[in-house]
Structures are given as structure tokens and as C-alpha cells.
Write a protein that holds these residues in place. Structure first.
Motif, PDB file in Angstrom:
ATOM      1  N   TYR A 174      10.235   1.912  -0.132  1.00  0.00           N
ATOM      2  CA  TYR A 174       9.551   1.427   1.059  1.00  0.00           C
ATOM      3  C   TYR A 174      10.392   1.585   2.327  1.00  0.00           C
ATOM      4  O   TYR A 174       9.902   1.326   3.414  1.00  0.00           O
ATOM      5  N   CYS A 175      11.703   1.941   2.190  1.00  0.00           N
ATOM      6  CA  CYS A 175      12.602   2.008   3.342  1.00  0.00           C
ATOM      7  C   CYS A 175      13.042   3.446   3.589  1.00  0.00           C
ATOM      8  O   CYS A 175      12.910   4.319   2.723  1.00  0.00           O
ATOM      9  N   VAL A 176      13.599   3.696   4.791  1.00  0.00           N
ATOM     10  CA  VAL A 176      13.964   5.053   5.207  1.00  0.00           C
ATOM     11  C   VAL A 176      15.438   5.099   5.575  1.00  0.00           C
ATOM     12  O   VAL A 176      15.948   4.200   6.250  1.00  0.00           O
ATOM     13  N   ASN A 177      16.129   6.158   5.105  1.00  0.00           N
ATOM     14  CA  ASN A 177      17.521   6.364   5.496  1.00  0.00           C
ATOM     15  C   ASN A 177      17.712   7.794   5.982  1.00  0.00           C
ATOM     16  O   ASN A 177      16.885   8.674   5.750  1.00  0.00           O
ATOM     17  N   ILE A 178      18.848   8.006   6.675  1.00  0.00           N
ATOM     18  CA  ILE A 178      19.240   9.362   7.094  1.00  0.00           C
ATOM     19  C   ILE A 178      20.160   9.918   6.008  1.00  0.00           C
ATOM     20  O   ILE A 178      21.141   9.273   5.620  1.00  0.00           O
ATOM     21  N   ASN A 179      19.818  11.108   5.502  1.00  0.00           N
ATOM     22  CA  ASN A 179      20.684  11.756   4.511  1.00  0.00           C
ATOM     23  C   ASN A 179      21.927  12.325   5.178  1.00  0.00           C
ATOM     24  O   ASN A 179      22.029  12.387   6.407  1.00  0.00           O
ATOM     25  N   GLY A 180      22.851  12.771   4.351  1.00  0.00           N
ATOM     26  CA  GLY A 180      24.074  13.348   4.873  1.00  0.00           C
ATOM     27  C   GLY A 180      23.838  14.606   5.677  1.00  0.00           C
ATOM     28  O   GLY A 180      24.612  14.929   6.578  1.00  0.00           O
ATOM     29  N   ASP A 181      22.726  15.349   5.359  1.00  0.00           N
ATOM     30  CA  ASP A 181      22.448  16.577   6.100  1.00  0.00           C
ATOM     31  C   ASP A 181      21.599  16.325   7.343  1.00  0.00           C
ATOM     32  O   ASP A 181      21.197  17.268   8.029  1.00  0.00           O
ATOM     33  N   GLY A 182      21.286  15.049   7.634  1.00  0.00           N
ATOM     34  CA  GLY A 182      20.521  14.713   8.827  1.00  0.00           C
ATOM     35  C   GLY A 182      19.031  14.606   8.619  1.00  0.00           C
ATOM     36  O   GLY A 182      18.303  14.257   9.544  1.00  0.00           O
ATOM     37  N   SER A 183      18.539  14.881   7.408  1.00  0.00           N
ATOM     38  CA  SER A 183      17.106  14.737   7.142  1.00  0.00           C
ATOM     39  C   SER A 183      16.793  13.289   6.773  1.00  0.00           C
ATOM     40  O   SER A 183      17.688  12.504   6.458  1.00  0.00           O
ATOM     41  N   LEU A 184      15.505  12.937   6.803  1.00  0.00           N
ATOM     42  CA  LEU A 184      15.062  11.580   6.444  1.00  0.00           C
ATOM     43  C   LEU A 184      14.598  11.544   4.996  1.00  0.00           C
ATOM     44  O   LEU A 184      14.111  12.540   4.449  1.00  0.00           O
ATOM     45  N   ASN A 185      14.767  10.358   4.379  1.00  0.00           N
ATOM     46  CA  ASN A 185      14.429  10.205   2.961  1.00  0.00           C
ATOM     47  C   ASN A 185      13.907   8.779   2.754  1.00  0.00           C
ATOM     48  O   ASN A 185      14.400   7.826   3.357  1.00  0.00           O
ATOM     49  N   ASP A 186      12.855   8.647   1.915  1.00  0.00           N
ATOM     50  CA  ASP A 186      12.408   7.293   1.546  1.00  0.00           C
ATOM     51  C   ASP A 186      13.128   6.878   0.266  1.00  0.00           C
ATOM     52  O   ASP A 186      13.321   7.665  -0.653  1.00  0.00           O
ATOM     53  N   ARG A 187      13.515   5.587   0.177  1.00  0.00           N
ATOM     54  CA  ARG A 187      14.269   5.113  -0.973  1.00  0.00           C
ATOM     55  C   ARG A 187      14.036   3.626  -1.146  1.00  0.00           C
ATOM     56  O   ARG A 187      13.495   2.954  -0.279  1.00  0.00           O
ATOM     57  N   SER A 188      14.448   3.129  -2.292  1.00  0.00           N
ATOM     58  CA  SER A 188      14.314   1.696  -2.569  1.00  0.00           C
ATOM     59  C   SER A 188      15.146   0.900  -1.568  1.00  0.00           C
ATOM     60  O   SER A 188      16.277   1.270  -1.250  1.00  0.00           O
ATOM     61  N   CYS A 189      14.568  -0.212  -1.089  1.00  0.00           N
ATOM     62  CA  CYS A 189      15.257  -1.010  -0.078  1.00  0.00           C
ATOM     63  C   CYS A 189      16.462  -1.756  -0.649  1.00  0.00           C
ATOM     64  O   CYS A 189      17.321  -2.217   0.106  1.00  0.00           O
ATOM     65  N   ASN A 190      16.533  -1.910  -1.965  1.00  0.00           N
ATOM     66  CA  ASN A 190      17.574  -2.732  -2.586  1.00  0.00           C
ATOM     67  C   ASN A 190      18.669  -1.904  -3.256  1.00  0.00           C
ATOM     68  O   ASN A 190      19.584  -2.469  -3.853  1.00  0.00           O
ATOM     69  N   ILE A 191      18.573  -0.604  -3.199  1.00  0.00           N
ATOM     70  CA  ILE A 191      19.555   0.227  -3.899  1.00  0.00           C
ATOM     71  C   ILE A 191      20.867   0.252  -3.118  1.00  0.00           C
ATOM     72  O   ILE A 191      20.886   0.311  -1.888  1.00  0.00           O
ATOM     73  N   VAL A 192      21.986   0.170  -3.861  1.00  0.00           N
ATOM     74  CA  VAL A 192      23.313   0.233  -3.246  1.00  0.00           C
ATOM     75  C   VAL A 192      24.099   1.405  -3.831  1.00  0.00           C
ATOM     76  O   VAL A 192      24.725   2.178  -3.120  1.00  0.00           O
ATOM     77  N   LYS A 193      24.034   1.527  -5.129  1.00  0.00           N
ATOM     78  CA  LYS A 193      24.729   2.640  -5.786  1.00  0.00           C
ATOM     79  C   LYS A 193      23.942   3.935  -5.585  1.00  0.00           C
ATOM     80  O   LYS A 193      22.803   3.915  -5.114  1.00  0.00           O
ATOM     81  N   SER A 201       0.838  -1.194   0.000  1.00  0.00           N
ATOM     82  CA  SER A 201       0.000   0.000   0.000  1.00  0.00           C
ATOM     83  C   SER A 201       0.870   1.240   0.000  1.00  0.00           C
ATOM     84  O   SER A 201       1.695   1.434   0.894  1.00  0.00           O
ATOM     85  N   SER A 202       0.695   2.085  -1.001  1.00  0.00           N
ATOM     86  CA  SER A 202       1.488   3.306  -1.097  1.00  0.00           C
ATOM     87  C   SER A 202       1.043   4.347  -0.078  1.00  0.00           C
ATOM     88  O   SER A 202       1.726   5.336   0.131  1.00  0.00           O
ATOM     89  N   ARG A 203      -0.096   4.140   0.587  1.00  0.00           N
ATOM     90  CA  ARG A 203      -0.605   5.105   1.557  1.00  0.00           C
ATOM     91  C   ARG A 203      -0.296   4.724   3.000  1.00  0.00           C
ATOM     92  O   ARG A 203      -0.607   5.454   3.921  1.00  0.00           O
ATOM     93  N   ASN A 209       8.394  10.714  -1.183  1.00  0.00           N
ATOM     94  CA  ASN A 209       7.724  10.872  -2.481  1.00  0.00           C
ATOM     95  C   ASN A 209       7.526   9.567  -3.224  1.00  0.00           C
ATOM     96  O   ASN A 209       6.933   9.558  -4.309  1.00  0.00           O
ATOM     97  N   ASN A 210       8.043   8.434  -2.671  1.00  0.00           N
ATOM     98  CA  ASN A 210       7.854   7.118  -3.304  1.00  0.00           C
ATOM     99  C   ASN A 210       8.253   7.174  -4.777  1.00  0.00           C
ATOM    100  O   ASN A 210       7.528   6.719  -5.648  1.00  0.00           O
ATOM    101  N   ARG A 211       9.405   7.680  -5.038  1.00  0.00           N
ATOM    102  CA  ARG A 211       9.880   7.815  -6.412  1.00  0.00           C
ATOM    103  C   ARG A 211      10.020   6.438  -7.072  1.00  0.00           C
ATOM    104  O   ARG A 211      10.495   5.499  -6.453  1.00  0.00           O
ATOM    105  N   ASP A 212       9.547   6.332  -8.295  1.00  0.00           N
ATOM    106  CA  ASP A 212       9.544   5.081  -9.079  1.00  0.00           C
ATOM    107  C   ASP A 212       8.640   4.022  -8.467  1.00  0.00           C
ATOM    108  O   ASP A 212       8.640   2.872  -8.914  1.00  0.00           O
TER     109      ASP A 212
END
Length: 383
Positions: free
Chosen positions: A113-132, A83-85, A106-109
Motif C-alpha cells: 500500500y506504500c511507495v518508495n524510491i528505488n536505488g535507481d530512482g524509479s518508484l515501487n509499491d511495497r508493504s508498509c511494514n517491511i524493514v528487511k 481497495s486494490s484498485r 504490482n501489489n505483490r502478496d
């Protein structure tokens, strides 16, 4: 420390100047290489820890000051892929705090589904399988669940053994008690069955006597009615002591006009209270009529009708037709108002039985001619 040196270390107590106490404790920073979200989870589980669950900006500042600033770190935050919501949540079912980067999540692409901390300390949603492309590193923490898990398992094992022993004792006691109760219950059931049979037999005998008396009374009444009919020369229909509704199969209808095929006179005599279909004129008001022709003569005693609905501004629904005249074979029978509110029946009772081959209802007063019609008509009498 050289730039290419592998860094994996555990901080047993984390604090930094100007940073308040946080919910993340005993951090383990795995900066040897970037991973996917599931690989990060496996690394933390191998350390008997969980992935970080930052809940305040102070948590994020502590993680960055401990493991290094400018990097991307995986968190335990994740949402349901189905569920995207659905909200992003941590394993303890708390929601990920609203510390998102601008425009996130923003659920890009469609697969973030997963969350990481950006370099500036903010949160971002991103693909769970991305490495590069902005690789993320695992950071693990202790939880009270991990600390209590071992103690809980040991306590549960001890309790289970004690519980099993008590259950065996209770089962033995229960079986003995059930066997005793079963024998007592069987005995009481046999007594009740005997009493019930005697009671039923008695009631059947009494009911048979009562039925015979009622049948005799009915036959006497019927004979008296037949004698009265023979004496007066009236038929059973003319005496009409048992009113019935004239079925639509005995009625052929006609009307002064019909709005369209969905609003014919047949709808008024159908016996169906579906307010989507009823008899409606072409805009006639006073003088419009609807008529029922009976296949066999009917001795009419009562007429029930519901006029078409009308709703003046800011008031409840009311019946549009306010007064009608009833005629048989074009002879005047009665003129009555129809004041009952919609959707209830107006009851028109004739002073005496009226023998009719036709019955016409003539509109003599209406509120709005544009909605002049009748939703349902019931004719009660004998036939």
C-alpha cells in the motif's frame, strides 16, 4: 566519513548542477537506520515536516543527490488498504506520478500500500511494514501547509474570540426580535384561524346544497332510465350506459392451440401487461383463434387488444396480427384491421350492443405465423 557513521542532516536549500527547481524543499535525510512507513512518518512529524512527495524526475534526482544514491527512500505516497484498485496519492490529494519501475505497481502478496524510491530512482509499491530486504530510509520536506499552520491557528483563535462576542450580541438581539415577532405572529394566526373557519363553514354549506342538487338530478335520471326500461322491456345491461371491463373471474377461455404453459389463453385475459407472458399458438397463422366463454351473458360494446410483438429487420416493434374477425356464438359480428403499433391497444367498437355468451377472435391476417398470438384482450360492456 566512515561507512558505519550515523548520518542525519538537514539541507536548507537544495540545488545541483543540471537539475531544474523542484517542489521538494528543505530536505531532512534520516539515514541512521531503516524504518517502516509509519515510523518514517512519525520521524518527519517530529521535525514538523512531512514525508517527501516527489512529483517529477527532477525531484527524485535532487533527493538522491542530497541524501545519497543507491538507497531506498520512503515517500508519502500511499493508497487505501481497503481497495486494490484505488490510486496511490500524496497527503495533498495529488496522485503519485507515473515514474514506476518496470512491472510496478504490482501489489505483490496483496499488501503493498506504500511507495518508495528505488536505488535507481524509479518508484515501487511495497508493504508498509517491511524493514528487511531492501530497507528504506525516511526523507522529510517542508510544505506550505506547515508554514501556514501556526499563522492560521493564531488567526483562527483571534477570529473565534471576535466571532463569539458578536454571536452573543446577535443572540440577544435575535431573542428580543423573536419574542416580538412571536407575539405578532400569534395574533395574526388567531385572525387567520377565525377567517378560515368562517370560509370552511361557508364552503361546506354550499357543497351540501350542490350535492343535494346532484343527488336529485341523479335520481331523476335513474328514474327516467327505469321508465325507459319498463317501456321497452330492456334490462339495465341491455341499455348499457356505463361500460365496464369484464373481469377475468367471469371468463373461461379456450384456443385453437397453445405454445406451452407460459403462453396460454388465460394470459390474454389476465389484465396483466407483463410482455413476458401472453397467448401464443404452436405456429398457426391465419385461422387460429382464441375464445372467451362468459359465466353470465355480457352485452359487448367494445373490444381492445394488443397483438404479440414482432420486429422486422431494422424497424421498430409492430403487432404481428394485422386483421381479425370477431364472432359470438359462431355468428359473424365484425372484421377489422389491427394497424396500431406495439404496445398500444387496438380499439374495436361494435355498431350496437352485442349479447354474447361466447366471444371468439379469429386471425385473418398475420405477418409471421411463428409468432402469432395476443398479449392482452379487454372486453367492455355491461353484465
Amino acid at each position: 566519513m566512515r561507512a558505519n557513521r550515523i548520518v542525519c542532516f538537514t539541507v536548507l536549500f537544495c540545488s545541483a548542477p543540471g537539475i531544474k527547481p523542484t517542489s521538494v524543499q528543505n530536505l531532512y535525510c534520516h539515514t541512521a537506520h531503516e524504518t517502516t512507513w509509519e515510523e518514517a512518518e512519525t520521524i518527519c512529524e517530529g521535525r514538523n515536516k512531512v514525508m517527501i512527495m516527489p512529483k517529477t524526475i527532477e525531484d527524485i534526482k535532487l533527493i538522491q543527490s542530497t541524501c545519497g544514491r543507491g538507497r531506498y527512500y520512503w515517500t508519502a505516497g500511499r493508497r487505501n488498504p481497503g481497495s486494490s484498485r484505488s490510486p496511490y496519492k500524496y497527503p495533498d490529494m495529488s496522485e503519485v506520478p507515473s515514474l514506476w519501475n518496470t512491472g510496478e505497481p504490482n501489489n505483490r502478496d496483496g499488501d503493498e500500500y506504500c511507495v518508495n524510491i528505488n536505488g535507481d530512482g524509479s518508484l515501487n509499491d511495497r508493504s508498509c511494514n517491511i524493514v528487511k530486504y531492501y530497507p528504506a530510509f525516511p526523507v522529510c520536506q517542508d510544505t506550505e501547509i506547515m508554514q501556514l499552520k501556526k499563522s492560521l491557528i493564531e488567526t483562527m483563535d483571534l477570529k473565534k474570540r471576535e466571532t463569539d462576542r458578536r454571536i452573543m450580541q446577535l443572540e440577544k438581539t435575535l431573542k428580543n426580535s423573536v419574542d416580538l415577532k412571536k407575539r405578532e405572529t400569534d395574533r395574526r394566526i388567531m385572525q387567520l384561524e377565525k377567517t378560515l373557519k368562517e370560509t370552511v363553514d361557508h364552503l361546506i354549506a354550499e357543497n351540501n346544497k350542490s350535492f343535494m342538487k346532484l343527488e336529485m338530478s341523479y335520481n331523476e335520471t335513474k328514474n327516467q332510465i327505469l321508465k325507459l326500461q319498463n317501456f321497452t322491456g330492456l334490462t339495465a345491461a341491455e341499455t348499457c350506459w356505463n361500460l365496464q371491463t369484464v373481469p377475468s373471474s367471469m371468463i373461461e377461455c379456450s384456443a385453437s392451440s397453445t405454445f406451452n404453459r407460459s403462453y396460454t389463453c388465460n394470459e390474454a385475459f389476465s389484465g396483466n401487461r407483463d410482455d413476458s407472458f401472453y397467448w401464443l399458438t404452436l405456429g398457426e397463422g391465419v385461422g387460429s383463434w382464441i375464445e372467451a366463454s362468459f359465466k353470465t351473458p355480457v352485452f359487448v360494446k367494445e373490444l381492445r387488444m394488443v397483438g404479440s410483438p414482432y420486429q422486422p429487420r431494422s424497424t421498430a416493434y409492430m403487432q404481428n396480427i394485422r386483421k381479425v374477425q370477431v364472432l359470438t356464438e359462431d355468428r359473424y359480428v365484425v372484421s377489422v384491421p389491427t394497424p396500431v403499433s406495439y404496445p398500444y391497444f387496438n380499439r374495436i367498437t361494435f355498431p350496437k350492443l352485442v349479447r354474447a355468451n361466447t366471444l371468439r377472435i379469429l386471425v385473418s391476417q398475420v405477418i409471421n405465423p411463428s409468432f402469432c398470438g395476443i398479449e392482452q384482450i379487454l372486453i367492455l360492456g355491461c353484465f
